[in-house]
Write a protein that holds these residues in place. Structure first.
Motif, PDB file in Angstrom:
ATOM      1  N   GLU A 127       0.855  -1.177   0.000  1.00 44.51           N
ATOM      2  CA  GLU A 127       0.000   0.000   0.000  1.00 44.51           C
ATOM      3  C   GLU A 127       0.897   1.235   0.000  1.00 44.51           C
ATOM      4  O   GLU A 127       1.443   1.637   1.025  1.00 44.51           O
ATOM      5  N   ASN A 128       1.085   1.794  -1.172  1.00 46.15           N
ATOM      6  CA  ASN A 128       1.985   2.926  -1.361  1.00 46.15           C
ATOM      7  C   ASN A 128       1.328   4.224  -0.916  1.00 46.15           C
ATOM      8  O   ASN A 128       0.116   4.425  -1.122  1.00 46.15           O
ATOM      9  N   THR A 129       2.133   5.096  -0.332  1.00 42.38           N
ATOM     10  CA  THR A 129       1.669   6.427   0.044  1.00 42.38           C
ATOM     11  C   THR A 129       2.207   7.436  -0.963  1.00 42.38           C
ATOM     12  O   THR A 129       3.423   7.590  -1.120  1.00 42.38           O
ATOM     13  N   LYS A 182      -3.515   6.525  -1.137  1.00 43.01           N
ATOM     14  CA  LYS A 182      -3.027   5.183  -0.869  1.00 43.01           C
ATOM     15  C   LYS A 182      -3.280   4.326  -2.112  1.00 43.01           C
ATOM     16  O   LYS A 182      -4.417   4.207  -2.554  1.00 43.01           O
ATOM     17  N   LYS A 222      -2.643   0.575  -3.615  1.00 44.45           N
ATOM     18  CA  LYS A 222      -2.262  -0.815  -3.360  1.00 44.45           C
ATOM     19  C   LYS A 222      -1.941  -1.508  -4.680  1.00 44.45           C
ATOM     20  O   LYS A 222      -2.704  -1.450  -5.642  1.00 44.45           O
ATOM     21  N   THR A 223      -0.800  -2.160  -4.729  1.00 47.48           N
ATOM     22  CA  THR A 223      -0.345  -2.848  -5.938  1.00 47.48           C
ATOM     23  C   THR A 223      -0.346  -4.353  -5.734  1.00 47.48           C
ATOM     24  O   THR A 223      -0.325  -4.854  -4.606  1.00 47.48           O
TER      25      THR A 223
END
Length: 516
Positions: A103-105, A124, A126-127
């Motif tokens: 979950e990238n910010t 946020k 998510k990948t």
């Protein structure tokens, strides 16, 4: 630009000092001024070819510009920051550099037309996990304060379940893959075979040529094909090189020629027409069998570059040597063992173009065994089955000396990055720098591989791509300080399965993730 970065940094400092050591850092509250943002939308991998990229579409009630920050897992050195110069009330912000399975910010900071900070909003994203074909990357050494900036681009050959297409990717200094393209579902590039792989165009996009079908492709970071250049009558192999004027030099097979990997063409960027051809059967000796007895693939051109100083090309013929040619296909010099050169297809005696090696003092080396390549001199070794021949800013030549069949007997299993000074007026060559011999088997790559000069730092990126001396095939990307041969950065790239059970990659490059 500087005021934007400083203000953003202050936000982070406040967060850190406002929390006790054992506290959990709270979520940062967005600070965007009321009413500024009318609409926004996040689209992960909009075309389906770039799993670690996203697009954020924005609509605002006044003209704005945007800075983007991806918060890294490993402190500020792993952050991705990009300031976008575009302004408007509707913007599309490309996000590249996300982590996989995370979950990238992502934080966007907005500025009005006067550069005033209007606040920020956090997203946020998510990948999915990496596909199984992607490699493990082990960081052996990373001197963060000395490394050349950017990420490492790998023209990856390895695979697990899907042998094609090849997949370019970029990883950061901590070994995390932050961008890659996967064309497995692309209608035209699903069988991508880019050989030497992608490089960055002067306009910031990527380009590569592919065999299936034969063409040069310009793509953006999302994998969108922006332009193509066909090559009717020819088949691509190994290298496509962008000249300073935008034209392309391409190493090709000529259809129905009877031999392979022995033609170069130039494609005009604007007209897309083939405007020049170099037939190496005319300028060189296709009967020379000193390094190969393959009469069809007699030279195996694996690289072509351009010397702007005299409008010439330099080709790497793996099984003949390195040759400099005029635009009219006339030989200027030949770099390689002096043994057994004969008469070119045009009737010229090629011995007159052989470079005379000098020792460290600048004295001609007279030992015939050294000239012929049977022995090495303490100050000089010839190139053996080389790759990645390039021209440095000082006009010297660098290359990856693979070392296969060194001295005609495989004397010592080592590969080198090597720099030669060539004096074309006097027909001399002097070895002025090398790295890799001291590493021996651990960086020996009999095939493929690359070197790149990192001019700002005076570093060399040494990239053996098919190391098979260990328990399994790997590749390495090694940044070396040329002043003292100190390793600044080293990464080992370990594919689930190497291509042809040998090859991890053909080349690596150090580039900023965003082109500007």
């Amino acid at each position: 630009m500087r005021s934007r970065i400083v203000k953003l940094t202050y936000v982070f400092i406040f967060i850190v000092i406002s929390c006790q050591k054992d506290d959990i850092v709270p979520e940062i509250t967005d600070s965007l001024i009321d009413g500024l943002l009318i609409k926004d939308k996040v689209t992960l991998d909009p075309l389906g070819y770039a799993p670690l990229s996203a697009m954020i579409s924005l609509e605002t009630n006044e003209v704005v510009s945007v800075d983007m920050l991806i918060i890294g897992k490993n402190g500020k050195d792993s952050d991705v920051f990009q300031s976008f110069s575009e302004t408007g009330t509707t913007l599309e912000i490309p996000i590249h550099g996300l982590y996989a399975d995370f979950e990238n910010t992502v934080r966007l900071t907005f500025f009005n037309a006067n550069g005033t900070d209007l606040g920020f909003k956090t997203y946020k994203i998510k990948t999915d996990p990496l596909i199984s074909d992607m490699p493990l990357i082990v960081i052996n050494k990373a001197e963060q304060n000395q490394m050349a900036q950017g990420m490492t681009l790998v023209n990856y050959y390895g695979y697990d379940k899907n042998k094609n297409p090849f997949r370019p990717f970029m990883f950061d200094a901590f070994g995390d893959i932050r961008w890659y393209l996967n064309f497995i579902k692309h209608p035209r590039l699903k069988n991508l075979h880019f050989d030497n792989g992608p490089q960055r165009l002067a306009n910031g996009n990527f380009y590569f040529a592919s065999r299936e079908p034969d063409a040069i492709y310009e793509v953006d970071h999302f994998g969108n094909v922006l332009n193509t250049w066909e090559m009717p009558g020819y088949g691509f192999h190994h290298e496509a090189f962008e000249k300073p004027n935008g034209n392309f030099l391409v190493s090709v097979d000529k259809n129905d020629a009877g031999t392979i990997e022995d033609y170069i063409i130039e494609i005009d960027r604007n007209s897309k027409q083939i405007i020049r051809e170099w037939d190496l059967n005319i300028s060189l000796d296709n009967k020379r069998t000193t390094l190969t007895d393959n009469a069809i693939d007699w030279i195996h051109v694996n690289g072509v570059s351009y010397d702007e100083s005299d409008d010439t090309i330099i080709i790497s013929g793996r099984t003949q040597g390195v040759v400099k040619l005029t635009a009219n296909n006339e030989v200027i010099w030949i770099m390689g063992s002096h043994k057994d050169w004969g008469v070119a297809g045009n009737g010229e005696d090629l011995n007159q173009f052989l470079l005379q090696p000098l020792d460290a003092a600048g004295t001609p080396i007279a030992n015939q065994a050294v000239l012929d390549g049977d022995e090495n001199h303490p100050d000089f070794e010839w190139n053996w089955y080389q790759h990645a021949t390039k021209v440095l800013p000082n006009r010297n030549i660098i290359l990856f000396d693979n070392g296969h069949n060194r001295n005609f007997m495989g004397a010592g299993s080592y590969s080198r990055a090597v720099e030669y000074k060539v004096d074309k007026e006097n027909g001399t060559i002097q070895q002025v720098w090398q790295y890799g011999k001291e590493r021996g088997n651990e960086t020996y790559s009999r095939i493929v591989s690359d070197v790149d000069y990192l001019e700002v730092e005076n570093h060399m990126l040494f990239s053996p791509g098919a190391i098979v001396s260990g328990a399994r095939p790997v590749g390495k990307s090694i940044e070396v300080d040329m002043t003292n041969n100190t390793v600044i950065f080293e990464a080992t790239i370990i594919p689930p399965k190497a291509f042809a059970d040998k090859i991890t990659f053909h080349r690596t490059e150090r580039l900023p993730l965003y082109p500007n």
